[in-house]
Design an enzyme around this catalytic site. Structure first.
Site, mmCIF file in Angstrom:
data_model
loop_
_atom_site.group_PDB
_atom_site.id
_atom_site.type_symbol
_atom_site.label_atom_id
_atom_site.label_comp_id
_atom_site.label_asym_id
_atom_site.label_seq_id
_atom_site.Cartn_x
_atom_site.Cartn_y
_atom_site.Cartn_z
ATOM 1 N N GLU A 363 -57.098 38.955 -25.191
ATOM 2 C CA GLU A 363 -57.465 40.168 -24.435
ATOM 3 C C GLU A 363 -58.461 39.847 -23.304
ATOM 4 O O GLU A 363 -59.374 40.620 -23.014
ATOM 5 C CB GLU A 363 -57.948 41.273 -25.374
ATOM 6 C CG GLU A 363 -56.843 41.627 -26.367
ATOM 7 C CD GLU A 363 -56.850 43.025 -26.897
ATOM 8 O OE1 GLU A 363 -57.473 43.893 -26.278
ATOM 9 O OE2 GLU A 363 -56.201 43.239 -27.929
HETATM 10 N N1 CAA Z 1 -58.306 49.568 -14.400
HETATM 11 C C1 CAA Z 1 -57.432 49.961 -13.457
HETATM 12 N N2 CAA Z 1 -56.929 49.123 -12.526
HETATM 13 C C2 CAA Z 1 -57.335 47.840 -12.549
HETATM 14 C C3 CAA Z 1 -58.252 47.361 -13.501
HETATM 15 C C4 CAA Z 1 -58.741 48.296 -14.457
HETATM 16 N N3 CAA Z 1 -59.610 47.924 -15.413
HETATM 17 N N4 CAA Z 1 -58.466 46.046 -13.275
HETATM 18 C C5 CAA Z 1 -57.695 45.713 -12.217
HETATM 19 N N5 CAA Z 1 -57.022 46.802 -11.792
HETATM 20 C C6 CAA Z 1 -56.102 46.915 -10.654
HETATM 21 C C7 CAA Z 1 -56.809 46.643 -9.339
HETATM 22 O O1 CAA Z 1 -57.426 47.803 -8.842
HETATM 23 C C8 CAA Z 1 -55.658 46.196 -8.478
HETATM 24 O O2 CAA Z 1 -54.923 47.303 -8.034
HETATM 25 P P1 CAA Z 1 -54.830 47.703 -6.460
HETATM 26 O O3 CAA Z 1 -54.270 46.494 -5.757
HETATM 27 O O4 CAA Z 1 -53.941 48.894 -6.439
HETATM 28 O O5 CAA Z 1 -56.236 47.986 -6.055
HETATM 29 C C9 CAA Z 1 -54.763 45.464 -9.444
HETATM 30 O O6 CAA Z 1 -55.103 45.908 -10.746
HETATM 31 C C10 CAA Z 1 -54.907 43.962 -9.370
HETATM 32 O O7 CAA Z 1 -56.267 43.682 -9.588
HETATM 33 P P2 CAA Z 1 -56.939 42.336 -9.068
HETATM 34 O O8 CAA Z 1 -56.648 42.137 -7.614
HETATM 35 O O9 CAA Z 1 -58.362 42.392 -9.495
HETATM 36 O O10 CAA Z 1 -56.094 41.247 -9.882
HETATM 37 P P3 CAA Z 1 -56.393 39.752 -10.203
HETATM 38 O O11 CAA Z 1 -55.142 38.999 -10.060
HETATM 39 O O12 CAA Z 1 -57.592 39.276 -9.447
HETATM 40 O O13 CAA Z 1 -56.700 39.793 -11.780
HETATM 41 C C11 CAA Z 1 -57.939 40.089 -13.794
HETATM 42 C C12 CAA Z 1 -57.643 40.585 -12.370
HETATM 43 C C13 CAA Z 1 -59.079 40.957 -14.286
HETATM 44 C C14 CAA Z 1 -58.354 38.646 -13.824
HETATM 45 C C15 CAA Z 1 -56.679 40.326 -14.648
HETATM 46 O O14 CAA Z 1 -55.606 39.490 -14.253
HETATM 47 C C16 CAA Z 1 -56.928 40.107 -16.136
HETATM 48 O O15 CAA Z 1 -57.495 40.971 -16.802
HETATM 49 N N6 CAA Z 1 -56.474 38.954 -16.682
HETATM 50 C C17 CAA Z 1 -56.544 38.708 -18.131
HETATM 51 C C18 CAA Z 1 -55.328 39.250 -18.822
HETATM 52 C C19 CAA Z 1 -55.553 39.479 -20.278
HETATM 53 O O16 CAA Z 1 -56.539 40.084 -20.697
HETATM 54 N N7 CAA Z 1 -54.600 39.046 -21.095
HETATM 55 C C20 CAA Z 1 -54.674 39.307 -22.481
HETATM 56 C C21 CAA Z 1 -53.310 39.347 -23.084
HETATM 57 S S1 CAA Z 1 -53.044 40.678 -24.150
HETATM 58 C C22 CAA Z 1 -53.595 40.206 -25.678
HETATM 59 O O17 CAA Z 1 -54.260 39.225 -25.862
HETATM 60 C C23 CAA Z 1 -53.237 41.182 -26.738
HETATM 61 C C24 CAA Z 1 -53.152 40.642 -28.118
HETATM 62 O O18 CAA Z 1 -52.065 40.459 -28.648
HETATM 63 C C25 CAA Z 1 -54.366 40.467 -28.934
#
Ligand code: CAA
Length: 380
Positions: A363
Site C-alpha cells: 500500500e
Molecule cells: N487523491 C486523489 N487524487 C490523487 C491522489 C489522492 N490521494 N494522489 C494522486 N492523485 C492524482 C493526482 O492529482 C493526479 O491527477 P491529475 O493529473 O488529474 O492532477 C494523478 O493522481 C497522478 O498523480 P501524480 O502525478 O502525483 O502521480 P505520480 O506518478 O507522481 O505517482 C504516487 C504518485 C503517490 C507515487 C503514486 O503512484 C503511488 O501512490 N504509488 C504507490 C502505489 C501503491 O500504493 N501501491 C500499493 C499496491 S496496493 C496493495 O498493496 C494492496 C494490498 O494488497 C495490500
C-alpha cells in the site's frame, strides 16, 4: 480536545481483543508455517462485522467510525497479521471504494455480501512492472461497446485465491496516461481469468498472495467504477484510506511484540534479578512504549480526520510511514529482549518481526509515503 474513547469504541476494541485471543491465537504458528489461509477465522470475523466495519448498515455493514476500525485492527494484528491484512483490504480498499464510488446496482450486488463478510474482495493495482510507479499500467481494458476486453497480469494480490470479487485497475486510453485508466469489478470465474500460484513469503504467510492473469476477459460496462478514466484517482483515493488500515496493522504487530517482551522481561531472571530491572532492558522497553504510543496517536488522528471528512492523505501517509518503520524496530528489539527464545517460533516474536516487514512495502512503500508527505508539505 478529548482523548477519551467512547463506550462504543472501547466495546469494539475489547471485542476484537477477545476474538483474537479466543479464535486467532490457537494455531497461528502452524498457519504461518504451513502458509494456511485462516478461512474459518475470517468467516467468523465476517459474522461479527469486522469485514465491513465502516459500511452503512443499509449495505450490510456495521456503520462504525474509522477510529473503531483502527482500534480493532490493532487488536487483531497483535495476534495474527495474516488475518488483519484480509480485514484491512476488505474494509479499506474494497468496501470503501465500492461504497463511495460504486453505482447503486454495484452496491446491491457486490458491496452487501462483501460488507457482511459472506465473500471477500481483492484490490488489483500492482503489476510486474508497476508497483510504486502505479501510473505505468500495462494491463489493458479495451472498450468493446457493451464490455471491456481485459488483458494483463497483476502481481502480489492479497486474497488472490480466496476473493470472489476483484477491483482491477487497467489502461483503456494509453494516450491519456493516468487519465485513461479504469477500475473494473471482475468476478472470480469469469472466462479467461486465471489465479497464479501462491507466493512463498517471508511474513504474513497465512494470507494468500497470488499473481492474476487476464486473457480476453469480457467485463460488462456496468462493472466500471466511476466515469471513464476515473480508475487512477479511484486507486489513489482508496489507497489513502488503506494506508490508515496498514498503519494500524503495523501498530498492532509492534504492540503485540512489545506486550510479549514486557511479560518475558518480568519473568526471566539474569544476574540475580528480572531482566526488566536491568537498565539495558528497561530503556529498550521505554523506547518501545514511546514509539508505539506515538504511532497510535498518528493512526487515530488520521482516522479522526477521515471521520470528520477532512483530507487525510497527509496524516494517513505519516501514520503509515511512522508505524511501519516503528514496527520493524520494535519487533527487532522484542526478539532481542527474548534472547535465544526470541529466535524460535513458540515465542511468537520472530513471526511478528517477519510480519512487520511487509508494512514498509505494501500500500505504498515507506519511500512512496515520503513522496506523498513531502509533496503535501511543499505544495503552495
Ligand atoms: N487523491 C486523489 N487524487 C490523487 C491522489 C489522492 N490521494 N494522489 C494522486 N492523485 C492524482 C493526482 O492529482 C493526479 O491527477 P491529475 O493529473 O488529474 O492532477 C494523478 O493522481 C497522478 O498523480 P501524480 O502525478 O502525483 O502521480 P505520480 O506518478 O507522481 O505517482 C504516487 C504518485 C503517490 C507515487 C503514486 O503512484 C503511488 O501512490 N504509488 C504507490 C502505489 C501503491 O500504493 N501501491 C500499493 C499496491 S496496493 C496493495 O498493496 C494492496 C494490498 O494488497 C495490500
Amino acid at each position: 480536545m478529548d482523548f477519551n474513547l467512547s463506550e462504543e469504541q472501547i466495546m469494539i476494541r475489547d471485542a476484537a481483543r477477545d476474538f483474537a485471543q479466543a479464535e486467532l491465537l490457537p494455531g497461528v504458528i502452524e498457519r504461518d508455517e504451513k502458509q494456511q489461509f485462516p478461512a474459518e477465522q475470517i468467516k467468523k470475523m465476517g459474522e461479527l462485522g469486522f469485514l465491513g466495519m465502516m459500511v452503512d448498515p443499509k449495505y450490510g455493514g456495521s456503520g462504525l467510525d474509522t477510529v473503531s476500525y483502527v482500534l480493532a485492527m490493532e487488536e487483531i494484528s497483535k495476534i495474527d497479521a495474516s488475518a488483519s491484512v484480509v480485514m484491512s483490504v476488505n474494509n479499506s480498499l474494497v468496501c470503501w471504494g465500492l461504497e463511495h464510488y460504486g453505482t447503486e446496482e454495484q452496491k446491491q450486488k457486490y458491496l452487501i455480501p462483501l460488507a457482511k463478510g459472506e465473500i471477500i474482495g481483492a484490490f488489483c493495482l500492482s503489476e510486474p512492472e508497476a508497483g510504486s510507479d502505479a501510473t505505468s499500467q500495462k494491463t489493458t481494458a479495451i472498450d468493446k461497446g457493451d464490455y471491456y476486453l481485459l488483458n494483463g497480469t497483476k502481481n502480489w494480490i492479497t486474497n488472490g485465491n480466496n476473493a470472489s470479487i476483484y477491483l482491477v485497475i487497467a489502461q483503456t486510453h494509453p494516450e491519456k496516461m493516468h487519465k485513461g485508466i479504469n477500475a473494473l469489478i471482475v468476478e472470480k470465474g469469469m472466462e479467461g481469468f486465471v489465479v497464479g500460484p501462491k507466493e512463498n513469503k517471508l511474513g504474513i504467510r497465512g494470507s494468500d498472495t497470488h499473481s492474476l492473469m487476464f486473457t480476453d476477459v469480457k467485463v460488462p460496462k456496468g462493472n466500471r467504477i466511476g466515469d471513464d478514466g476515473f480508475g487512477f484517482k479511484f486507486a489513489m483515493k482508496t489507497l489513502a484510506g488503506g494506508r490508515i488500515g496498514i498503519a494500524s496493522q503495523a501498530l498492532g504487530i509492534a504492540s503485540g511484540a512489545y506486550e510479549l517482551a514486557l511479560k518475558y522481561s518480568k519473568e526471566r531472571k539474569a544476574f540475580g534479578k528480572e531482566i526488566s530491572k536491568h537498565q539495558a532492558i528497561a530503556f529498550k522497553l521505554a523506547d518501545m512504549a514511546l514509539q508505539i504510543e506515538a504511532a497510535r496517536h498518528l493512526c487515530i488522528k488520521a482516522a479522526w480526520e477521515k471521520d470528520q471528512k477532512l483530507n487525510y492523505d497527509l496524516s494517513g501517509a505519516m501514520a503509515k510511514l511512522y508505524a511501519a518503520d516503528m514496527a520493524m524496530q520494535v519487533t527487532i528489539e522484542a526478539v532481542q529482549i527474548h534472547g535465544g527464545y526470541g529466535f524460535v517460533k513458540e515465542y511468537h516474536v520472530e513471526r511478528l518481526m517477519r510480519d512487520a516487514k511487509i508494512t514498509q512495502i505494501y500500500e505504498g512503500t515507506s519511500e512512496i509515503q515520503k513522496i506523498v508527505i513531502s509533496r503535501s508539505i511543499l505544495q503552495d
